[in-house]
Design an enzyme around this catalytic site. Sequence first.
Site, short mmCIF file in Angstrom:
data_model
loop_
_atom_site.label_atom_id
_atom_site.label_comp_id
_atom_site.label_asym_id
_atom_site.label_seq_id
_atom_site.Cartn_x
_atom_site.Cartn_y
_atom_site.Cartn_z
N GLY A 70 5.14 1.02 -9.14
CA GLY A 70 5.44 -0.24 -8.46
C GLY A 70 5.93 -1.23 -9.48
O GLY A 70 6.38 -0.86 -10.56
N GLY A 71 5.82 -2.49 -9.13
CA GLY A 71 6.34 -3.53 -10.00
C GLY A 71 5.57 -3.68 -11.29
O GLY A 71 6.14 -3.86 -12.36
N VAL A 110 1.16 4.65 -10.90
CA VAL A 110 0.02 5.21 -10.16
C VAL A 110 0.00 6.72 -10.37
O VAL A 110 1.03 7.39 -10.24
CB VAL A 110 0.13 4.86 -8.66
N LYS A 155 -4.36 3.37 -10.90
CA LYS A 155 -3.26 2.43 -11.05
C LYS A 155 -3.37 1.83 -12.44
O LYS A 155 -4.35 1.14 -12.74
CB LYS A 155 -3.41 1.37 -9.97
N ASP A 166 -0.13 -9.68 -0.01
CA ASP A 166 1.05 -8.84 -0.27
C ASP A 166 1.10 -7.69 0.74
O ASP A 166 1.31 -6.55 0.37
CB ASP A 166 0.98 -8.31 -1.71
P1 ATP Z 1 3.78 -3.54 -5.87
O1 ATP Z 1 3.84 -3.40 -7.35
O2 ATP Z 1 4.43 -4.75 -5.38
O3 ATP Z 1 2.37 -3.36 -5.36
P2 ATP Z 1 4.16 -0.97 -4.76
O4 ATP Z 1 3.06 -1.17 -3.77
O5 ATP Z 1 5.34 -0.22 -4.33
O6 ATP Z 1 4.66 -2.34 -5.30
P3 ATP Z 1 2.17 0.33 -6.45
O7 ATP Z 1 1.08 -0.37 -5.73
O8 ATP Z 1 2.08 0.34 -7.93
O9 ATP Z 1 3.57 -0.27 -6.08
O10 ATP Z 1 2.23 1.81 -5.90
C1 ATP Z 1 3.28 2.69 -6.28
C2 ATP Z 1 3.28 3.92 -5.42
O11 ATP Z 1 2.14 4.73 -5.69
C3 ATP Z 1 3.18 3.63 -3.93
O12 ATP Z 1 4.43 3.44 -3.37
C4 ATP Z 1 2.51 4.86 -3.38
O13 ATP Z 1 3.48 5.84 -3.10
C5 ATP Z 1 1.65 5.34 -4.53
N1 ATP Z 1 0.23 4.97 -4.36
C6 ATP Z 1 -0.33 3.77 -4.65
N2 ATP Z 1 -1.66 3.78 -4.39
C7 ATP Z 1 -1.95 5.01 -3.93
C8 ATP Z 1 -3.17 5.66 -3.46
N3 ATP Z 1 -4.35 5.03 -3.46
N4 ATP Z 1 -3.09 6.94 -3.04
C9 ATP Z 1 -1.90 7.58 -3.05
N5 ATP Z 1 -0.72 7.04 -3.45
C10 ATP Z 1 -0.73 5.77 -3.89
MG MG Z 2 1.09 -1.47 -3.98
#
Ligand code: ATP
Ligand code: MG
Length: 647
Positions: free
Chosen positions: A26-27, A31, A46, A139
């Site tokens: 993500g940003g 993960v 994360k 968010d």
């Molecule tokens: P932001 O940084 O704005 O939160 P985001 O939600 O796309 O953006 P992340 O929260 O870092 O970014 O998550 C990145 C990706 O990791 C997600 O799009 C999802 O596919 C995967 N992911 C995140 N949390 C989990 C989880 N608990 N279980 C499985 N996959 C996850």
């Molecule tokens: Mg996220």
Amino acid sequence: MTTPMDTSDGALFAGRYRIIRRLGQGGMARVFLAQDESLHREVAIKVLADRHSDDPHFIERFQREARAAARLNHPNIVQVYDQSQGGMSFIVQEYVEGETLKDLIRRESPLDPRRAITIALQILAALRVAHQQGVIHRDVKPQNILMQPDGKVKVADFGIASAGGDTEMTEAGSIVGTAQYLAPEQARGLTVGPPADLYSVGIVLYEMLSGRVPFEGDTAVNVAMRHVQEAPEPLTDRNPLVPAALESVVMRALAKDPRERYQSADEMGIELDRVRQGLPISDETAVIGAATLAMTQAMRPPAAAAPAETMVAPPLPPRESAPRGGNPNRKRLWILLIVIGVLLLAIAVGAFAFTRGGSDGGGSTSATTSTSSALVEIPNVVGRTQAEATTVLKDLGFDVLITQQASADVPEGQVIQMRPNAGGRVPTGTTIELQVSSGPNVVAVPSVQGAALGDATAQLEALGLLVTTVEDSSDSVAEGNVITQAPSAGVEVKPGSTVTLTVSSGKLASTVPNITKMDINNAQNALIAAGLVLGGQSEANDAAPAGQVISQDPAAGTSLPAGSSVSVVISKGPATIAVPSVINQSRGNAEAALSSAGFTPNAVEQATADPAQDGIVIAQNPAGGSQRAQGSSVTITVGRYTGSTTS
Ligand code: ATP
Ligand code: MG
């Protein structure tokens, strides 16, 4: 080479989590899927991106918010298990198998309205619990909504946004992505409460139902500005299959003023569920929803849109242009830039509209001028009667154009204002527009709340008002009587306006279904289908599988007003205890040790040629040290000497 923060596949992260693979990025973080070697379960970790990990302010907020999120425990919330203490920054979460709602929308939108509602109700169930504990998500967006293959929805990243890092601000797409879901008050940097999250749910619903978010743009500021001042395009224009009632609910969630939106996730969930059941929505929602849409025309004059597009405030800086280290984190900076941009644009657009308004009133209506005539000063006729004013102006050689305007304070027949204004010198023959009062052309809506529909209608019609009705159940207002009215009593409206009355259809009762022994999600769905909501939830160890409802209150069969809540106790699964190791003990000792530890010993004998093993435990299953449910059986293999086996 492995370090404690190594995230390559197979590495042991933080001394406990075996990295399996990367799940996404993500940003602000990456993960990973990992195996928790201590609790033998899969987890999602994360990990804060390196560029943030030396900003103590950022880390402090990241951790504080993770602590708030860790308190939340609900089937629709991605559980936070653990978080880093001190130096390295990471959050260990429940691993959710499946895809994000964004993926689903990309592939299958527009979604069937019932399916979209089912998803939204689960998001609302998660928000309800968080809001009750004072955690605002901040968010809510499809990227943070994880979809299990069985249809269960889990909301991730609670409150983490306010840690200052919901989105990486160096990626233009990413910040625009987040801005698409931000409530107007968030874009303006005001304090936010539950209605801000509900606005985001409105945007998510809009996107599920139409395949696109309502406000798109090239820059975050541009998008944020549109949230603040533009009305969304009607959902039903983008997808005619969306029922009008559902559109109203979404539009109410998208009201610019947070006070007009639903005030709680429950309130919104109950209305969405009514839509699903084909029941009428509340009058308030119909009125506010229509007002949100009506703004489309009011706020989108063709020319006024231009400055909003062209006067775009700070463009996103090139990557890495901000100085590293020591500066407040970039997320804060960006929110600030959005806020400043929005304020500047608001001022610019406001000023522009004002100028335009002035020239419309003056210039265009007085355009007919005679080229060869002398200039004459326009006398002031404001406050004079129409007849007097007309005579005065005509005597001076002007043409006169009368327009009528209702006014509560200027008596009927008097000039309210004139264009061009008095004092200007214009050629004779110029047309002077006089706005003349048509009197207080309004009636105050009387209060008809509680009245029988027939009486209420008669009273309103006598004042020249029209009446429409919608039905709703009520516990307090008798069947056939008015529950609410819109506009409310005292509001001044023009004769011929419509007053909408919500008329009671009597009490709506729901019968509590039997949800004991159901999985909590099915239980929740069963309650929703019965017009009820899930109330308090607690957990207890029980022989029933984890996640199953072991008791409910009130009991099945109880009749309750629709919308009431039913609380449940959910099984955490049986309590487990460590199996003692009994290898090499005598059978009697082993059985006693197992029984006193709470297990049921189960001895099997095995022939042995070694006399020393006679009556001695030579194997056990499960092994010593493993965790098993209290009362479960442990098999011990006891040697039985059978002498020499060679003959
Ligand atoms: P932001 O940084 O704005 O939160 P985001 O939600 O796309 O953006 P992340 O929260 O870092 O970014 O998550 C990145 C990706 O990791 C997600 O799009 C999802 O596919 C995967 N992911 C995140 N949390 C989990 C989880 N608990 N279980 C499985 N996959 C996850
Ligand atoms: Mg996220």
